[in-house]
Design a protein around this motif. Structure first.
Motif, PDB file in Angstrom:
ATOM      1  N   PHE A 118      37.483  44.625  43.950  1.00  0.00           N
ATOM      2  CA  PHE A 118      36.696  43.883  43.053  1.00  0.00           C
ATOM      3  C   PHE A 118      35.969  42.724  43.762  1.00  0.00           C
ATOM      4  CE2 PHE A 118      40.513  45.482  40.567  1.00  0.00           C
ATOM      5  CZ  PHE A 118      39.700  45.613  39.330  1.00  0.00           C
ATOM      6  N   PRO A 119      34.826  42.880  44.069  1.00  0.00           N
ATOM      7  CA  PRO A 119      33.967  41.777  44.806  1.00  0.00           C
ATOM      8  C   PRO A 119      34.259  40.478  44.146  1.00  0.00           C
ATOM      9  CG  PRO A 119      32.556  43.683  44.642  1.00  0.00           C
ATOM     10  CD  PRO A 119      33.785  43.912  43.745  1.00  0.00           C
ATOM     11  N   GLU A 120      34.346  39.440  45.043  1.00  0.00           N
ATOM     12  CA  GLU A 120      34.774  38.056  44.535  1.00  0.00           C
ATOM     13  C   GLU A 120      34.219  37.166  45.186  1.00  0.00           C
ATOM     14  OE1 GLU A 120      38.862  37.732  43.666  1.00  0.00           O
ATOM     15  OE2 GLU A 120      38.557  38.864  41.613  1.00  0.00           O
ATOM     16  N   PRO A 121      32.589  37.052  45.386  1.00  0.00           N
ATOM     17  CA  PRO A 121      32.103  36.139  46.313  1.00  0.00           C
ATOM     18  C   PRO A 121      32.530  34.424  45.809  1.00  0.00           C
ATOM     19  CG  PRO A 121      30.560  37.449  45.330  1.00  0.00           C
ATOM     20  CD  PRO A 121      31.879  37.921  44.547  1.00  0.00           C
ATOM     21  N   VAL A 122      32.579  33.878  46.969  1.00  0.00           N
ATOM     22  CA  VAL A 122      33.227  32.405  46.631  1.00  0.00           C
ATOM     23  C   VAL A 122      31.972  31.652  47.023  1.00  0.00           C
ATOM     24  CG1 VAL A 122      34.789  30.479  47.475  1.00  0.00           C
ATOM     25  CG2 VAL A 122      35.784  33.024  47.272  1.00  0.00           C
TER      26      VAL A 122
ATOM     27  N   ALA B  62      28.781  43.095  51.131  1.00  0.00           N
ATOM     28  CA  ALA B  62      29.215  42.978  52.475  1.00  0.00           C
ATOM     29  C   ALA B  62      31.156  43.039  52.133  1.00  0.00           C
ATOM     30  CB  ALA B  62      29.134  41.826  53.049  1.00  0.00           C
ATOM     31  N   ALA B  63      31.428  42.323  51.193  1.00  0.00           N
ATOM     32  CA  ALA B  63      32.941  42.287  50.614  1.00  0.00           C
ATOM     33  C   ALA B  63      33.627  43.820  50.283  1.00  0.00           C
ATOM     34  CB  ALA B  63      33.149  41.362  49.727  1.00  0.00           C
ATOM     35  N   THR B  64      32.650  44.502  49.559  1.00  0.00           N
ATOM     36  CA  THR B  64      32.692  45.981  49.356  1.00  0.00           C
ATOM     37  C   THR B  64      32.882  46.663  50.624  1.00  0.00           C
ATOM     38  OG1 THR B  64      31.881  45.706  47.319  1.00  0.00           O
ATOM     39  CG2 THR B  64      32.188  47.815  47.954  1.00  0.00           C
TER      40      THR B  64
END
Length: 91
Positions: free
Chosen positions: A29-33, A73-75
């Motif tokens: 689950f991508p969760e950009p901050v 990028a997180a994925t």
């Protein structure tokens, strides 16, 4: 409208945020901050093991100009981590 609603599809009917992706029986689950106009790389990695959902929160120092870039990028980072560690990720 709150930032989370903008990112993840609030009642405004706009574009939906990052969608979960499966990789080797793990769910990413991508969760950009949001941080000062940029977005930090963040994701939640889950897998059901023995009837229990295990969770790992991935946060990195990398920042991006948009939530979409940070989610992509997180994925990729999460897939690499899964490939390297597998279920040891939850130890």
């Amino acid at each position: 409208m709150s930032l989370l609603k903008k990112l993840f599809g609030g009642s405004g009917g706009g574009a939906k945020g990052p969608q979960p992706e499966m990789h080797s029986d793990f769910t990413i689950f991508p969760e950009p901050v949001s941080e000062g106009g940029n977005f930090r790389l963040g994701a939640r990695i889950e897998k059901e093991i023995g009837g229990e959902v295990k969770v790992h929160h991935l946060i990195r120092a990398d920042t991006f100009n948009s939530a979409e870039q940070a989610a992509e990028a997180a994925t990729l980072k999460a897939k690499t981590l899964i490939d390297q560690m597998g279920e040891r990720l939850f130890d």
